[in-house]
Design an enzyme around this catalytic site. Structure first.
Site, PDB file in Angstrom:
ATOM      1  N   CYS A 383       0.821  -1.206   0.000  1.00  0.00           N
ATOM      2  CA  CYS A 383       0.000   0.000   0.000  1.00  0.00           C
ATOM      3  C   CYS A 383       0.858   1.261   0.000  1.00  0.00           C
ATOM      4  O   CYS A 383       1.413   1.625  -1.030  1.00  0.00           O
ATOM      5  CB  CYS A 383      -0.998  -0.040   1.146  1.00  0.00           C
ATOM      6  SG  CYS A 383      -2.440   0.982   0.816  1.00  0.00           S
ATOM      7  N   HIS A 514      -3.492  -4.851   0.424  1.00  0.00           N
ATOM      8  CA  HIS A 514      -3.007  -5.375   1.700  1.00  0.00           C
ATOM      9  C   HIS A 514      -3.116  -6.898   1.689  1.00  0.00           C
ATOM     10  O   HIS A 514      -4.001  -7.462   2.339  1.00  0.00           O
ATOM     11  CB  HIS A 514      -3.831  -4.817   2.858  1.00  0.00           C
ATOM     12  CG  HIS A 514      -3.558  -3.383   3.149  1.00  0.00           C
ATOM     13  ND1 HIS A 514      -2.460  -2.974   3.869  1.00  0.00           N
ATOM     14  CD2 HIS A 514      -4.225  -2.261   2.806  1.00  0.00           C
ATOM     15  CE1 HIS A 514      -2.474  -1.655   3.972  1.00  0.00           C
ATOM     16  NE2 HIS A 514      -3.524  -1.187   3.334  1.00  0.00           N
ATOM     17  N   GLU A 516      -1.544  -8.974   3.231  1.00  0.00           N
ATOM     18  CA  GLU A 516      -1.330  -9.582   4.553  1.00  0.00           C
ATOM     19  C   GLU A 516      -2.634 -10.043   5.207  1.00  0.00           C
ATOM     20  O   GLU A 516      -2.626 -10.963   6.019  1.00  0.00           O
ATOM     21  CB  GLU A 516      -0.584  -8.605   5.485  1.00  0.00           C
ATOM     22  CG  GLU A 516      -1.348  -7.360   5.931  1.00  0.00           C
ATOM     23  CD  GLU A 516      -1.222  -6.170   4.976  1.00  0.00           C
ATOM     24  OE1 GLU A 516      -0.969  -6.397   3.779  1.00  0.00           O
ATOM     25  OE2 GLU A 516      -1.401  -5.023   5.427  1.00  0.00           O
TER      26      GLU A 516
HETATM   27  N1  GLN Z   1      -1.873   6.925   2.802  1.00  0.00           N
HETATM   28  C1  GLN Z   1      -2.041   6.181   1.616  1.00  0.00           C
HETATM   29  C2  GLN Z   1      -3.403   6.399   0.992  1.00  0.00           C
HETATM   30  O1  GLN Z   1      -4.318   6.808   1.652  1.00  0.00           O
HETATM   31  C3  GLN Z   1      -1.794   4.702   1.843  1.00  0.00           C
HETATM   32  C4  GLN Z   1      -2.751   4.059   2.779  1.00  0.00           C
HETATM   33  C5  GLN Z   1      -2.280   2.727   3.282  1.00  0.00           C
HETATM   34  O2  GLN Z   1      -1.111   2.406   3.248  1.00  0.00           O
HETATM   35  N2  GLN Z   1      -3.194   1.919   3.811  1.00  0.00           N
HETATM   36  O3  GLN Z   1      -3.599   6.132  -0.166  1.00  0.00           O
END
Ligand code: GLN
Length: 544
Positions: A383, A514, A516
């Protein structure tokens, strides 16, 4: 006819006893006996969901396929039971009240006074009953917090009523409690547990089983004492000692004391024999590793393990798959900013940059990514980890030193939006509310044949869970590709970048999702399994 049975699990004396793990373990044991289960976590706080909560306070936010931002205990539930959870599996006080207040505004209470009893307690019971479906044998309901907390009271009251309304044998109460050991006198103490059970009984709940979290073995004498003072049969006083090696031992510890069969007896269920073949095989790989590998996790909340719970778990799963024990170097990104990547990361076999929000620490994350990229150390970005990798690549490979994320511009007015390699998409432009407004839940990702990601996943279309506002800016993709970055996965309809990788690197992969959240101890997520395997092999090569 619907015939689900219910197990209510409460906690006593202190929080952080591992109630989520215990509930998940019982869930696994019941499932291994062929029962169809559902799990529900009730959280007494007033936030509508944990989505807006700081990871330092609450730990990780676990995201479900259907896009719910939930308590991290749902992660345990999924990892142990291998069943996906949903929006319906986590309810907070905030959610209950906001639903009741909405109904009140619509006039649904016909002018009546809206009260905790019966309106709030009814809403809680409705949320519990919502999981009752034909074919579902047992619903496990875990209450967050500790018995005696003011905020938990409406839930406990709802449990009491629930029990009263169901026929005998439909409901079981399990109380998980701490039996402290006093080192100075060498004794264990049962008094706090007695008081906690008294509190439960005051409200009208008699636990049927007491699970004692202990540091040391509790003797038959102590069991008898707990049984007598807490009014439970002594066979139903279970010991859950601290596990030496792995939390994945907990289910077997409980099974050895007959917990699963006790639950079935209480609920008048005649289950099949337990089949824990996969779980035991997995545990064997955990307990008898053949190699060790050290992975750096470079984040912002590394002092609290719970903040990146699923990430650490998924890394461990990657190791379990190959009999490799994964150790972690938990790195604060800001320390890299001060001391440099080489000083902090030297010696690790892989670098993982997890999700995150905000500008703080991003320079350190990018320095870590650059270090991994240039030194050919395996790297996995999740992410924000992908977003930082893209900006790092733009700055140092595409000769765009001013590359930024729109997030930094929006937060601090930093930089020039025309240099945003990561930007807000149209769908997010006018969103002002903070809760539940991100790109959330499972989305398709189409993989490009011939890429490492394609080979690792072993299929062309995969689904991963998301939780973010920003995306790789589609206008910058051409520059990135021209300079050698491979876009290995995209959203099939929108074309958004989902996965990136580098060709001339042993393992440099980052994902906008994600993954994970979908990793399981018995079945590691392929990206994590491949990452750990490559990290181990590459470090062996370097050592030669
Ligand atoms: N801050 C970034 C966004 O909002 C990544 C978010 C995250 O890593 N869950 O896109």
């Amino acid at each position: 006819m619907i015939v689900s049975k219910f197990v209510f699990i409460t906690g006593g004396v202190v929080s952080s006893l591992g109630k989520g793990l215990t509930s998940a373990s019982i869930g696994l044991l019941l499932r291994s006996r062929g029962l169809k289960i559902r799990m529900l976590k009730l959280d007494p706080y007033i936030n509508v969901d944990p989505g807006t909560m700081n990871p330092f306070q609450h730990g990780e936010v676990f995201v479900t396929d259907d896009g719910a931002e939930t308590d991290l205990d749902l992660g345990h539930y999924e990892r142990f039971t291998c069943r996906p959870m949903t929006q319906a599996s986590n309810i907070t006080t905030g959610r209950i009240y906001s639903d009741v207040i909405e109904r009140e505004r619509r006039g649904e209470y016909l002018g009546g006074t809206v009260q905790v009893i019966p309106h709030i307690t009814n809403a809680i019971k409705d949320a519990i009953r919502a999981l009752e479906k034909p074919g579902v044998d047992v619903i496990l309901v875990e209450l967050g917090g500790t018995i005696g907390d003011i905020e938990g009271l409406p839930f406990v009251e709802a449990f009491r009523q629930f029990n009263l309304e169901r026929p005998h044998g439909d409901v079981m109460f399990i109380h998980l409690t701490l039996i402290p050991y006093l080192r100075a006198s060498g004794e264990i103490k049962t008094k706090p547990t007695q008081h906690s059970v008294q509190k439960l009984r005051e409200i009208g709940i008699q636990p049927d089983m007491i699970i004692c979290r202990t540091e040391t073995f509790i003797t038959a004498e102590h069991r008898a004492k707990i049984a007598l003072f807490c009014n439970v049969h002594k066979d139903q006083v279970i010991q859950e000692e601290d596990v030496a090696n792995s939390i994945y031992e907990v289910p077997l510890m409980l099974m050895n004391q007959g917990v699963d069969m006790s639950v079935c007896r209480y609920l008048h269920i005649d289950p099949a024999d337990a089949d824990l073949t996969d779980w035991k095989a997995m545990l064997d790989r955990v307990l008898r590793p053949e190699k060790t590998v050290e992975i750096a996790v470079v984040g912002k909340y590394t002092s609290l393990t719970d903040s990146y719970k699923s990430v650490y778990e998924a890394l461990a799963h990657g190791g379990i798959e190959h009999r490799i024990k994964v150790t972690f170097r938990k790195v604060e990104a800001e320390d890299i900013e001060e001391e440099g990547a080489e000083a902090i990361l030297s010696g690790v076999s892989g670098v993982l940059v997890p999700g995150g929000f905000g500008r703080r620490g991003t320079e350190g994350k990018m320095a870590a990514i650059r270090w991994a990229r240039e030194n050919k150390i395996p790297f996995l970005g999740l992410c924000y980890g992908l977003q930082c990798a893209v900006i790092e690549y733009a700055r140092h490979v595409c000769a765009e030193p001013e590359a930024i994320s729109g997030e930094w511009f929006d937060e601090e007015g930093e930089g020039d939006l025309s240099k945003a390699y990561v930007a807000l998409m149209d769908s997010q432009q006018n969103v002002t509310a903070k809760g539940g407004t991100m790109r959330l839940g499972a989305y398709d990702c189409k993989l490009k044949p011939g890429t490492k990601a394609y080979e690792i996943y072993g299929s062309e279309m995969v689904q991963e869970r998301h939780r973010h506002r920003y995306e790789v800016n589609p206008e910058k993709v051409e520059t990135l590709e021209k300079n050698g970055l491979t876009i290995s996965g995209v959203h099939p309809e929108k074309g958004l970048v989902e996965l990136i990788e580098l060709k001339d690197h042993p393992f440099f992969i980052a994902t906008q999702a994600h993954p994970e959240f979908k990793s399981r101890p018995v079945k590691a997520h392929p990206l994590f399994a491949a990452f750990i395997k490559t990290a181990t092999e590459e470090s062996e090569k370097r050592a030669q």
